[in-house]
Design an enzyme around this catalytic site. Structure first.
Site, PDB file in Angstrom:
ATOM      1  N   GLY A  17       0.827  -1.018  -0.141  1.00 34.93           N
ATOM      2  CA  GLY A  17       0.099  -0.028  -0.452  1.00 34.93           C
ATOM      3  C   GLY A  17       0.591   0.749  -0.219  1.00 34.93           C
ATOM      4  O   GLY A  17       1.977   1.126  -0.806  1.00 34.93           O
ATOM      5  N   GLU A  80      -8.641  -2.164   1.446  1.00 39.53           N
ATOM      6  CA  GLU A  80      -7.580  -2.140   1.960  1.00 39.53           C
ATOM      7  C   GLU A  80      -8.219  -3.221   3.031  1.00 39.53           C
ATOM      8  O   GLU A  80      -8.984  -3.187   3.912  1.00 39.53           O
ATOM      9  CB  GLU A  80      -7.140  -0.893   2.825  1.00 39.53           C
ATOM     10  CG  GLU A  80      -6.263   0.162   1.671  1.00 39.53           C
ATOM     11  CD  GLU A  80      -6.281   0.998   3.460  1.00 39.53           C
ATOM     12  OE1 GLU A  80      -5.670   1.523   4.116  1.00 39.53           O
ATOM     13  OE2 GLU A  80      -5.714   2.080   2.120  1.00 39.53           O
ATOM     14  N   HIS A  85      -6.266 -11.264  12.939  1.00 35.53           N
ATOM     15  CA  HIS A  85      -5.675 -11.710  13.651  1.00 35.53           C
ATOM     16  C   HIS A  85      -3.676 -11.511  13.165  1.00 35.53           C
ATOM     17  O   HIS A  85      -3.563 -10.915  12.512  1.00 35.53           O
ATOM     18  CB  HIS A  85      -5.739 -13.424  12.235  1.00 35.53           C
ATOM     19  CG  HIS A  85      -4.611 -14.409  12.621  1.00 35.53           C
ATOM     20  ND1 HIS A  85      -5.196 -15.352  13.037  1.00 35.53           N
ATOM     21  CD2 HIS A  85      -3.896 -15.032  11.661  1.00 35.53           C
ATOM     22  CE1 HIS A  85      -4.450 -15.897  13.500  1.00 35.53           C
ATOM     23  NE2 HIS A  85      -2.752 -15.646  12.309  1.00 35.53           N
TER      24      HIS A  85
HETATM   25  C1  LIG Z   1     -11.501  -0.458   9.263  1.00 38.71           C
HETATM   26  C2  LIG Z   1     -11.000   0.443   8.204  1.00 38.71           C
HETATM   27  C3  LIG Z   1     -11.325   1.675   8.375  1.00 38.71           C
HETATM   28  C4  LIG Z   1     -10.607   3.310   7.716  1.00 38.71           C
HETATM   29  N1  LIG Z   1     -11.376   4.322   7.738  1.00 38.71           N
HETATM   30  C5  LIG Z   1     -11.275   5.498   6.719  1.00 38.71           C
HETATM   31  C6  LIG Z   1     -11.917   6.572   6.844  1.00 38.71           C
HETATM   32  O1  LIG Z   1     -12.797   6.873   7.477  1.00 38.71           O
HETATM   33  N2  LIG Z   1     -10.907   7.463   6.799  1.00 38.71           N
HETATM   34  C7  LIG Z   1      -9.870   7.845   5.841  1.00 38.71           C
HETATM   35  O2  LIG Z   1      -9.271   8.603   4.953  1.00 38.71           O
HETATM   36  N3  LIG Z   1      -8.977   6.430   5.815  1.00 38.71           N
HETATM   37  C8  LIG Z   1      -9.568   4.853   6.486  1.00 38.71           C
HETATM   38  N4  LIG Z   1      -8.605   4.300   6.608  1.00 38.71           N
HETATM   39  C9  LIG Z   1      -8.102   3.685   5.699  1.00 38.71           C
HETATM   40  C10 LIG Z   1      -6.547   4.091   7.117  1.00 38.71           C
HETATM   41  O3  LIG Z   1      -6.416   5.462   6.598  1.00 38.71           O
HETATM   42  C11 LIG Z   1      -5.687   3.271   5.532  1.00 38.71           C
HETATM   43  O4  LIG Z   1      -5.489   2.238   6.342  1.00 38.71           O
HETATM   44  C12 LIG Z   1      -4.247   4.077   6.076  1.00 38.71           C
HETATM   45  O5  LIG Z   1      -3.545   5.131   5.358  1.00 38.71           O
HETATM   46  C13 LIG Z   1      -2.868   2.949   5.455  1.00 38.71           C
HETATM   47  O6  LIG Z   1      -2.410   2.643   3.915  1.00 38.71           O
HETATM   48  P1  LIG Z   1      -2.161   2.225   3.428  1.00 38.71           P
HETATM   49  O7  LIG Z   1      -1.409   0.509   4.253  1.00 38.71           O
HETATM   50  O8  LIG Z   1      -1.764   1.936   2.259  1.00 38.71           O
HETATM   51  O9  LIG Z   1      -0.296   2.850   3.775  1.00 38.71           O
HETATM   52  C14 LIG Z   1      -9.409   2.820   6.854  1.00 38.71           C
HETATM   53  C15 LIG Z   1      -8.712   1.658   7.223  1.00 38.71           C
HETATM   54  C16 LIG Z   1      -9.296   0.429   7.203  1.00 38.71           C
HETATM   55  C17 LIG Z   1      -8.576  -0.493   7.954  1.00 38.71           C
END
Ligand SMILES: Cc1cc2nc3c(=O)[nH]c(=O)nc-3n(C[C@H](O)[C@H](O)[C@H](O)COP(=O)(O)O)c2cc1C
Length: 151
Positions: A17, A80, A85
């Site tokens: 990511g 994502e 786990h």
């Molecule tokens: C359950 C869950 C809920 C999320 N909710 C939001 C959200 O409401 N707004 C947002 O901008 N990102 C949200 N995210 C995204 C996170 O910002 C994201 O996982 C983070 O940017 C990591 O991204 P990367 O692994 O691509 O670096 C959410 C992610 C997850 C797993």
């Protein structure tokens, strides 16, 4: 709303990511490749969903974010998956299969990272609960997740 097309089945190879997942948030996510994300049904609204994930022959609860991550202002749509786990090592390049069982909320912007993390923790709690409901729970036994792909 979008619930009419649920449960929704998706699979793909886990890609890297934006690299913020585990470091900044303490919530590692598995990202699906761009073609898989672009092929998601237009009827599947952006937002946060709960369901089941199959990886390495095991089925686990998962919570997924589909959309543009308004907090980070991404320029690309992403899907994502956070698997409930603890894994010993990364699973980049491995096959991930997901059944999206239910919708939690739309994606939101937050004024701080703490608020985003707090909301994600709440999403995880909702996921834990909702997947114990019979209709959602029995999806974990679906052939889609449990059948191994032969290549
Ligand atoms: C359950 C869950 C809920 C999320 N909710 C939001 C959200 O409401 N707004 C947002 O901008 N990102 C949200 N995210 C995204 C996170 O910002 C994201 O996982 C983070 O940017 C990591 O991204 P990367 O692994 O691509 O670096 C959410 C992610 C997850 C797993």
């Amino acid at each position: 709303m979008c619930n009419k097309i649920l449960p929704y089945f998706v699979s793909g190879t886990v890609i890297r990511g934006f690299g913020r997942g585990s470091k900044a948030l303490g919530i590692p996510t598995a990202n699906l490749p761009e073609p898989v994300v672009n092929a998601l049904s237009k009827d599947l609204d952006n937002g946060i969903y709960y369901g089941w994930a199959s990886l390495r022959g095991e089925v686990h609860k998962m919570v997924a974010s589909i959309g543009w991550n308004p907090y980070y202002k991404n320029e690309k749509k992403s899907m994502e998956v956070h698997i409930l786990h603890k894994f010993q090592n990364d699973f980049y390049g491995e096959e991930l299969k997901v059944i999206i069982a239910g919708y939690i909320r739309p994606e939101r912007d937050f004024s701080s990272l703490e608020e985003l993390i707090k909301e994600i923790k709440n999403d995880i709690a909702i996921t834990e609960q909702q997947l114990e409901e019979p209709v959602a729970n029995k999806l974990k036994n679906d052939d889609f997740l449990t059948t191994k792909i032969n290549n």
